[in-house]
Each structure stands twice: as structure tokens, then as C-alpha cells.
Design a protein around this motif. Structure first.
Motif, PDB file in Angstrom:
ATOM      1  N   ARG A 134     -20.587  94.727 -25.551  1.00  0.00           N
ATOM      2  CA  ARG A 134     -19.934  93.420 -25.495  1.00  0.00           C
ATOM      3  C   ARG A 134     -19.290  93.096 -26.844  1.00  0.00           C
ATOM      4  O   ARG A 134     -19.708  93.588 -27.885  1.00  0.00           O
ATOM      5  CB  ARG A 134     -20.940  92.331 -25.119  1.00  0.00           C
ATOM      6  N   VAL A 135     -18.295  92.229 -26.768  1.00  0.00           N
ATOM      7  CA  VAL A 135     -17.626  91.740 -27.961  1.00  0.00           C
ATOM      8  C   VAL A 135     -17.392  90.249 -27.771  1.00  0.00           C
ATOM      9  O   VAL A 135     -17.128  89.781 -26.662  1.00  0.00           O
ATOM     10  CB  VAL A 135     -16.284  92.479 -28.198  1.00  0.00           C
ATOM     11  N   TRP A 136     -17.496  89.499 -28.862  1.00  0.00           N
ATOM     12  CA  TRP A 136     -17.301  88.046 -28.829  1.00  0.00           C
ATOM     13  C   TRP A 136     -15.895  87.728 -29.318  1.00  0.00           C
ATOM     14  O   TRP A 136     -15.490  88.173 -30.408  1.00  0.00           O
ATOM     15  CB  TRP A 136     -18.325  87.349 -29.719  1.00  0.00           C
ATOM     16  N   ALA A 137     -15.142  86.971 -28.537  1.00  0.00           N
ATOM     17  CA  ALA A 137     -13.793  86.538 -28.913  1.00  0.00           C
ATOM     18  C   ALA A 137     -13.841  85.033 -29.152  1.00  0.00           C
ATOM     19  O   ALA A 137     -13.921  84.247 -28.202  1.00  0.00           O
ATOM     20  CB  ALA A 137     -12.795  86.878 -27.814  1.00  0.00           C
ATOM     21  N   LEU A 138     -13.801  84.623 -30.415  1.00  0.00           N
ATOM     22  CA  LEU A 138     -14.031  83.224 -30.775  1.00  0.00           C
ATOM     23  C   LEU A 138     -12.799  82.593 -31.395  1.00  0.00           C
ATOM     24  O   LEU A 138     -12.127  83.206 -32.230  1.00  0.00           O
ATOM     25  CB  LEU A 138     -15.195  83.118 -31.772  1.00  0.00           C
ATOM     26  N   ALA A 171     -16.380  77.495 -35.485  1.00  0.00           N
ATOM     27  CA  ALA A 171     -17.126  78.681 -35.061  1.00  0.00           C
ATOM     28  C   ALA A 171     -17.640  79.510 -36.230  1.00  0.00           C
ATOM     29  O   ALA A 171     -18.175  80.601 -36.014  1.00  0.00           O
ATOM     30  CB  ALA A 171     -16.261  79.552 -34.159  1.00  0.00           C
ATOM     31  N   ALA A 172     -17.511  79.012 -37.455  1.00  0.00           N
ATOM     32  CA  ALA A 172     -17.918  79.798 -38.628  1.00  0.00           C
ATOM     33  C   ALA A 172     -19.405  80.118 -38.588  1.00  0.00           C
ATOM     34  O   ALA A 172     -19.827  81.248 -38.860  1.00  0.00           O
ATOM     35  CB  ALA A 172     -17.569  79.042 -39.907  1.00  0.00           C
ATOM     36  N   GLY A 173     -20.230  79.140 -38.243  1.00  0.00           N
ATOM     37  CA  GLY A 173     -21.674  79.370 -38.201  1.00  0.00           C
ATOM     38  C   GLY A 173     -22.054  80.390 -37.151  1.00  0.00           C
ATOM     39  O   GLY A 173     -22.877  81.281 -37.405  1.00  0.00           O
ATOM     40  N   LEU A 174     -21.466  80.293 -35.953  1.00  0.00           N
ATOM     41  CA  LEU A 174     -21.776  81.245 -34.887  1.00  0.00           C
ATOM     42  C   LEU A 174     -21.300  82.647 -35.257  1.00  0.00           C
ATOM     43  O   LEU A 174     -22.012  83.634 -35.023  1.00  0.00           O
ATOM     44  CB  LEU A 174     -21.124  80.790 -33.584  1.00  0.00           C
ATOM     45  N   ALA A 175     -20.094  82.748 -35.838  1.00  0.00           N
ATOM     46  CA  ALA A 175     -19.576  84.061 -36.226  1.00  0.00           C
ATOM     47  C   ALA A 175     -20.478  84.722 -37.264  1.00  0.00           C
ATOM     48  O   ALA A 175     -20.743  85.929 -37.195  1.00  0.00           O
ATOM     49  CB  ALA A 175     -18.158  83.918 -36.774  1.00  0.00           C
ATOM     50  N   PHE A 191     -23.747  84.117 -37.712  1.00  0.00           N
ATOM     51  CA  PHE A 191     -24.994  84.460 -37.018  1.00  0.00           C
ATOM     52  C   PHE A 191     -24.837  85.764 -36.239  1.00  0.00           C
ATOM     53  O   PHE A 191     -25.703  86.658 -36.301  1.00  0.00           O
ATOM     54  CB  PHE A 191     -25.383  83.323 -36.067  1.00  0.00           C
ATOM     55  N   LEU A 192     -23.736  85.910 -35.507  1.00  0.00           N
ATOM     56  CA  LEU A 192     -23.517  87.110 -34.702  1.00  0.00           C
ATOM     57  C   LEU A 192     -23.310  88.344 -35.572  1.00  0.00           C
ATOM     58  O   LEU A 192     -23.804  89.429 -35.247  1.00  0.00           O
ATOM     59  CB  LEU A 192     -22.308  86.899 -33.788  1.00  0.00           C
ATOM     60  N   ALA A 193     -22.584  88.188 -36.673  1.00  0.00           N
ATOM     61  CA  ALA A 193     -22.369  89.326 -37.574  1.00  0.00           C
ATOM     62  C   ALA A 193     -23.691  89.811 -38.146  1.00  0.00           C
ATOM     63  O   ALA A 193     -23.938  91.022 -38.255  1.00  0.00           O
ATOM     64  CB  ALA A 193     -21.403  88.931 -38.684  1.00  0.00           C
ATOM     65  N   GLU A 194     -24.548  88.882 -38.532  1.00  0.00           N
ATOM     66  CA  GLU A 194     -25.862  89.255 -39.073  1.00  0.00           C
ATOM     67  C   GLU A 194     -26.744  89.898 -38.013  1.00  0.00           C
ATOM     68  O   GLU A 194     -27.642  90.686 -38.334  1.00  0.00           O
ATOM     69  CB  GLU A 194     -26.548  88.023 -39.660  1.00  0.00           C
ATOM     70  N   ALA A 195     -26.495  89.579 -36.731  1.00  0.00           N
ATOM     71  CA  ALA A 195     -27.257  90.174 -35.633  1.00  0.00           C
ATOM     72  C   ALA A 195     -26.681  91.514 -35.189  1.00  0.00           C
ATOM     73  O   ALA A 195     -27.212  92.140 -34.257  1.00  0.00           O
ATOM     74  CB  ALA A 195     -27.295  89.212 -34.447  1.00  0.00           C
TER      75      ALA A 195
END
Length: 354
Positions: free
Chosen positions: A60-64, A71-75, A77-81
Motif C-alpha cells: 500500500r501507499v498513502w497519497a496525502l 497532513a504534516a503530522g500524519l506524514a 508518523f507514517l514515514a517513521e512507521a
């Protein structure tokens, strides 16, 4: 390579200040298979990640949208995950239906249809440079307004006050205003005018001090960046321009080529050919702050850089106007400065890995 060739699912995200709408698209069918809304905070990000693993269990890939803002916080969080994230620009609004769910699906479909994807901007040192640049710009705007306010007060001040301030530069005027006396028997107009002048002068002094502090911080941050010294060694590139170049470039891999960097800056002309007619027009889009930075370098070089002045003389002899020469020089500068940034960054990465 398109996302459908790499991933089984694309998760589109439309962020707001307090919530994020997510929609899952199956890349094989293009159908929306799930939708959710989560809170834009740490707990919400964790819940959205768990939801994504359940409804998009394969690759999967996230398109934000808005990876540099809502969306900075979510991006991050996802990068760190360890998740793959691509950035989607805000869609132009037409007359069709619009809600957050539709926008989340639109973000996924937009990313799915692209050949080239944009990575979210880097945080860390790049974000520190951006914050200082943004704050510095706001302070300069406020200082300019204060200076204009002071000059307006001087224009309407009583003649005996205005006479002592007329004909001096702003630095001298500030010193004179700070020394203006106020006698106990002064008229109400005199007292209030002096009070207003001193108030505005104090504001200008304060804002000037803030600019000096921010300039010192900017210089320190550029010294930490691998490409900072290389950019500052370029004729016409000062700390503010160098910082803007690095903020727009962000990190290795985000801008795929020097041509893409020129397009990002709006320095690459757009082809508008039709039939047997071939022509180009100016690109008035892109990152306008980056375009202004290149403009500053071009103007400076045309004034005092021998190589650039020789180039101007050559193109002028070919019938080009000064404006045409400047535009061509901006395009060439985009190529050159991009290469300098990439070379300095790669050298540092190779040194760190060896």
C-alpha cells in the motif's frame, strides 16, 4: 512507474485541522473499498494506521494532500512507521460535488493516474530553514509597514518637528525621534505627536532586532546543511536565497532532475504549440518564492558578474531584450544551482557511508 504497477492499494487522504478523511482504492479495479475519518493527533494516527493494515493488507501507499500543513503530522508518523507516502497537490475545484470523502478518493485517483510521484517534503533542518524564512518575511513586512507609518507621521507633524526630521535616512530619524523633548507646558498636539513617533520608532527598533536574530539563526542553519557553503560560494547567492533554494529542493530524490527543478520554479517555458505553429509561453505557476530567489540571483549577476554580463551582451546582439536575457539566465541558474545542491549532498552522503 505508475502506482498500480507497484502497490495493491492506494490510500487517499484529505486532511483538515482536526480530522483526516481516508479512502482505500484497489489498484486492480479502481474501486473504493473502505472509508474512515480519524482525529488529527497521535492517537488518531495510530488508529488510522491500524485501520489501514486491516483494509489494505497488501502493498500500500498513502497519497496525502497538504503534507506541508494539515497532513504534516500524519506524514511524519507514517514515514517513521516505514510506510510509503506520496504528496498530492490540492485539486482545482469545479462545479461538481465536494466533501471530504470525495476529496480523499480524488487524492487517491490523482496519485494513481500519475507517472511521476512527489515525496513529502523533509522535516528537520529543511523545516527549520522554512520556519526562519517565513518568520523573517513576516517581520520584514511588519517593519516596512512601521517605517511607512513613521514617514506618514512626519509628513503631518507640526513644522517645527518635521523640520528636524526632514532629509534624513531612517536610521538618523529614529535617533532624532528618540531624543525629542516633551515640555510640561507643551500643547496636546505636540505631546501626542511625539508619543506616536516614539511608539513607532520603538517598534521599528524591535523588529530590526528580530531580523538580526533571525539572520544569525539562518546563517547557523546554512552552515549545518551539506549544500549551504556551496550555494553561498555562488555569485549572487546570499543566505536568504540559499535558504529558499534548499527549502524548495527539500531533499535528495524529491526533485528528480534539473529540468523538474526549473519547472518547479516556473523558470521553464511551457509549450503551447498548435498545428503548424510552434511557440512557448511563460510559466506563471510553480513555487513563486523559488522563482523570486532565482530572479534575485539573475539580477545581481547581470549587474556585477563578468560571465553573466558577457552572456547578456551576446544575447542582446542576437536581438534578445533585457527581459528575455534575464529569463534565459534564470533557467540556466536553476540547472546550475540544482547541480550544486545535488553534488554537495551526494558527497556528504558518500562520506558518511564510507
Amino acid at each position: 512507474m505508475k502506482l498500480a504497477e507497484q502497490y495493491a492499494y492506494v490510500i487517499g487522504g484529505d486532511p483538515d485541522r482536526d480530522t483526516v478523511d481516508l479512502a482505500v482504492l484497489d489498484t486492480r479495479t479502481g474501486a473504493t473499498t473502505a472509508h474512515t475519518v480519524g482525529s488529527a493527533d497521535g492517537a488518531g494516527y495510530a488508529a488510522m494506521f491500524t485501520w489501514a493494515k486491516e483494509h489494505a493488507p497488501g502493498r500500500r501507499v498513502w497519497a496525502l494532500e497538504g503534507t506541508g500543513s494539515f497532513a504534516a503530522g500524519l506524514a511524519t508518523f507514517l514515514a517513521e512507521a516505514g510506510e510509503d507516502v506520496v504528496e498530492v497537490g490540492g485539486a482545482k475545484r469545479g462545479r461538481g460535488a465536494k466533501n471530504d470523502k470525495i476529496d480523499a478518493v480524488r487524492a487517491a485517483r490523482t496519485a494513481l493516474g500519475r507517472d511521476q510521484q512527489a515525496n513529502p517534503r523533509a522535516r528537520g533542518l529543511r523545516e527549520a530553514l522554512r520556519v526562519v524564512l517565513t518568520t523573517r518575511h513576516a517581520v520584514l513586512v511588519s517593519r516596512t509597514k512601521a517605517i511607512n507609518e513613521l514617514k506618514s507621521l512626519v509628513v503631518v507633524a507640526p513644522e517645527y518637528l518635521r523640520a528636524g526630521l526632514r532629509g534624513h535616512n531612517i536610521a538618523r530619524q529614529l535617533g532624532i525621534v528618540e531624543q525629542l523633548p516633551t515640555a510640561l507646558d507643551a500643547t496636546v498636539e505636540h505631546r501626542t505627536t511625539v508619543l506616536a513617533l516614539r511608539s513607532v520608532a520603538a517598534r521599528i527598533r524591535f523588529l530590526s532586532g528580530q531580523v538580526d536574530e533571525l539572520d544569525a539563526e539562518l546563517a547557523a542553519l546554512l552552515a549545518q546543511h551539506p549544500a549551504g557553503p556551496a550555494l553561498l560560494a555562488e555569485p549572487g547567492v546570499g543566505p536568504v536565497v540559499a535558504a529558499q533554494l534548499l527549502v524548495s529542493w527539500s531533499h535528495h530524490g524529491r526533485v528528480r532532475s534539473e529540468a523538474a527543478f526549473a519547472a518547479l520554479a516556473g523558470a521553464a517555458p511551457l509549450e503551447v504549440s498548435s498545428g503548424q505553429r510552434t511557440r512557448h509561453r511563460l510559466n506563471r505557476g510553480g513555487d513563486r518564492a523559488l522563482n523570486r530567489a532565482l530572479h534575485t540571483v539573475a539580477v545581481t549577476r547581470l549587474r556585477c558578474h563578468p560571465e553573466s554580463r558577457a552572456y547578456e551582451a551576446k544575447r542582446t546582439a542576437q536581438g534578445k531584450t533585457h527581459r528575455d536575457v534575464r529569463r534565459s539566465l534564470k533557467r540556466a541558474l536553476a540547472r546550475r544551482l540544482y547541480r550544486r545542491i545535488e553534488a554537495a549532498t551526494r558527497t556528504t552522503e558518500l562520506s558518511a557511508s564510507s
